[in-house]
Enzyme design. Structure first.
Site, mmCIF file in Angstrom:
data_model
loop_
_atom_site.group_PDB
_atom_site.id
_atom_site.type_symbol
_atom_site.label_atom_id
_atom_site.label_comp_id
_atom_site.label_asym_id
_atom_site.label_seq_id
_atom_site.Cartn_x
_atom_site.Cartn_y
_atom_site.Cartn_z
ATOM 1 N N TYR A 113 0.838 -1.203 0.000
ATOM 2 C CA TYR A 113 0.000 0.000 0.000
ATOM 3 C C TYR A 113 0.874 1.254 0.000
ATOM 4 C CZ TYR A 113 -3.681 3.290 1.241
ATOM 5 O OH TYR A 113 -4.555 4.355 1.232
ATOM 6 N N TRP A 153 -7.565 3.751 -10.620
ATOM 7 C CA TRP A 153 -6.822 3.650 -9.359
ATOM 8 C C TRP A 153 -7.505 2.671 -8.412
ATOM 9 C CZ3 TRP A 153 -2.151 4.696 -7.599
ATOM 10 C CH2 TRP A 153 -1.929 4.701 -6.223
ATOM 11 N N TRP A 154 -8.820 2.793 -8.309
ATOM 12 C CA TRP A 154 -9.559 1.874 -7.437
ATOM 13 C C TRP A 154 -9.322 0.422 -7.844
ATOM 14 C CZ3 TRP A 154 -15.038 4.494 -7.483
ATOM 15 C CH2 TRP A 154 -15.014 5.620 -6.652
ATOM 16 N N TYR A 199 -3.760 16.274 1.947
ATOM 17 C CA TYR A 199 -4.267 14.901 2.004
ATOM 18 C C TYR A 199 -3.224 14.014 2.678
ATOM 19 C CZ TYR A 199 -6.999 10.922 0.138
ATOM 20 O OH TYR A 199 -7.787 9.806 -0.018
ATOM 21 N N HIS A 233 1.366 4.157 -3.024
ATOM 22 C CA HIS A 233 1.102 5.582 -2.787
ATOM 23 C C HIS A 233 2.368 6.431 -2.923
ATOM 24 C CE1 HIS A 233 -2.861 4.290 -1.616
ATOM 25 N NE2 HIS A 233 -3.228 5.561 -1.675
#
Length: 104
Positions: free
Chosen positions: A18, A76-77, A41, A22
């Site tokens: 993960y 992306w999802w 963010y 990112h």
């Protein structure tokens, strides 16, 4: 600016992946986030429970929510779905949080 927070969930064993994904966030995804009013963010990880805590400041929540309709967000999802709990449309399973305290 509106402050928005939510919780998402990784599948066990995917913390490093993960972070890796990112760290290499696609430039098109960054652009889409900014174009939809996202700023400051951050995503935090509870390493013991694989729970993610996301915080973002948005200019307008209704505009920010429209990012879900973009091709890059849906791509992306799909890319992230194998490593985190996801809905049938590949969006992450997320629990929106209610703000109960703020100190400016």
């Amino acid at each position: 600016m509106e402050r928005v927070a939510s919780i998402m969930y990784l599948y066990p064993g995917n913390q490093e992946e993960y972070k890796k994904r990112h760290d290499a966030l696609w430039p098109e995804m960054k652009e889409a986030l900014k174009a939809h009013g996202a700023a400051n963010y951050s995503i935090f990880l509870d390493e013991k429970t694989d729970t993610l805590f996301a915080y973002v400041e948005v200019e307008d929540k209704a505009i920010y929510d429209k990012i879900a309709e973009t091709e890059i967000c849906q791509k992306w999802w799909k890319y992230m779905a194998p490593i985190m709990k996801s809905n049938p449309n590949n969006s992450p399973v997320a629990l929106d949080l209610k703000e109960v305290f703020y100190l400016a």
